[in-house]
Each structure stands twice: as C-alpha cells, then as structure tokens.
Design an enzyme around this catalytic site. Structure first.
Site, PDB file in Angstrom:
ATOM      1  N   GLY A  74       0.829  -1.210   0.000  1.00  0.00           N
ATOM      2  CA  GLY A  74       0.000   0.000   0.000  1.00  0.00           C
ATOM      3  C   GLY A  74       0.852   1.243   0.000  1.00  0.00           C
ATOM      4  N   ASP A  75       0.257   2.333  -0.426  1.00  0.00           N
ATOM      5  CA  ASP A  75       0.909   3.631  -0.351  1.00  0.00           C
ATOM      6  C   ASP A  75      -0.147   4.676  -0.012  1.00  0.00           C
ATOM      7  OD1 ASP A  75       3.480   5.284  -1.019  1.00  0.00           O
ATOM      8  OD2 ASP A  75       1.805   6.377  -1.915  1.00  0.00           O
ATOM      9  N   THR A  76       0.190   5.543   0.917  1.00  0.00           N
ATOM     10  CA  THR A  76      -0.697   6.636   1.286  1.00  0.00           C
ATOM     11  C   THR A  76       0.000   7.947   0.944  1.00  0.00           C
ATOM     12  OG1 THR A  76      -1.639   5.308   3.060  1.00  0.00           O
ATOM     13  CG2 THR A  76      -2.042   7.685   3.143  1.00  0.00           C
TER      14      THR A  76
END
Length: 196
Positions: A74-76
């Site tokens: 994931g990447d935020t």
C-alpha cells in the site's frame, strides 16, 4: 506447479505497524512482513494519484514470492492541490505542513496493489478528502512538539492526537490511516484468501 485450492499465504510489503493493525481488524495476519526497498521519489510533474498507485505497484512487485504466496502493498499519499506532501522528517516540517493544511481541504490517496499466486497484479486507488480546522499557532506548535507527525505523510496521524484537529472527512477513514479495508478485503478474497 501450484497446488489446486491452496489457501494463499499473505506477504505484507510494508514495515508500517498501522497496516498490520488494520489487517488484524478484518481478521488477517500476514504469514510474513517484508519492507520493500524502492526509490520513492516522485517523477517530474507526476500527478499524486498516479504516484500513489505507482508506489503501491512497485512495492508489491519488489518482494519475491514463494509458491503459494501473495503480496500486498500500500501507499498513502497526501496532496494539497497537485503538490505531494511527503513524510515529515522533523518538528519543523510538521509545522510547515500543518500551516499549509490549516483550515483547508486536502486529498489523501490510498493505493493498494496485490500480486496473486499466479503473478497477476491488481490495484485499487481510494481518494478521501480531509479538512483541518483553522489551527492556531499554539495548536500547531503543540502538535509538532508531541512527535506523532514524524514519519507520517503530511506530518500527521489521523488515528492519533490529530483526530481532535480534523473537523471533516469524506471517504475512507481506514484509507487515511493507511489501508482502505473495504477494497483490501475484496482484493484478498479475489486472490483466494479465506476472510469471514
């Protein structure tokens, strides 16, 4: 040759304890955790949404898989307009970010990518809107001094003390924390994981 009906083992491509905690909320415990080593520098003029998705995909593809394993990454990314706000490295940077975000909306883009046990890639991107109240210099100074924003995108953690400074959110709360659980659960189930 893959064993038919084998329940895949999850590899979480992240060192974030928040992502592990979020997965635990839906009853998922990774078989192993490995932090990917990739260059996270945005490309010149790269749009925040495209950047977040590229990061999630590159993280997922950077982790080697054994037979029967699937990889989730994931990447935020936080964006003020087209500007990508990185992870705050100091209280001074937390202060600058909060001064920029005070009293205005910003986007939190949470991308997830999954490589299944056949090597196929799936990704999803969830965009949420968040607004801080108009922050006083004292509120900004106090938050920067607490240390919570260090290492966090845009210098704040919505699940911590910053929650008391945010007056509006639209979208996925868990996405803002670091992993949109609705979309993550759907990807994991599609990849063959058994989730209640």
């Amino acid at each position: 040759m893959a064993t038919p009906n084998l329940v895949p083992q999850l590899v979480l491509a992240s060192s974030s304890p928040r992502r592990r905690d979020l997965l635990a909320q839906i009853g998922v415990v990774p078989a192993r955790v490995q932090s990917p080593d990739i260059d996270e520098t945005p490309h010149k003029r790269e749009q925040p949404r495209l950047y977040a998705e590229r990061m999630a995909i590159e993280k997922a593809q950077a982790i080697p898989r054994a037979e029967g394993e699937i990889v989730l990454a994931g990447d935020t990314t936080v964006a003020a307009g087209r500007r990508i706000l990185g992870q705050a490295q100091s209280p001074e940077e937390v202060t600058r970010f909060l001064e920029l975000l005070s009293g205005r909306r910003h986007r939190v883009i949470s991308a997830i990518a999954l490589v299944d046990n056949a090597g196929s890639l799936r990704s999803r991107v969830v965009t949420s809107q968040v607004r801080f109240k108009r922050l006083s210099p004292l509120e900004i100074a106090d938050y920067a001094a607490c240390g919570e924003g260090i290492g966090k995108a845009a210098g704040y953690a919505i699940q911590g003390q910053a929650a008391g400074l945010i007056d509006w959110i639209q979208g996925s709360y868990t996405g803002v924390v670091g992993l949109p659980l609705f979309e993550t659960r759907a990807l994991l189930k599609a990849a063959g994981m058994q989730i209640a």
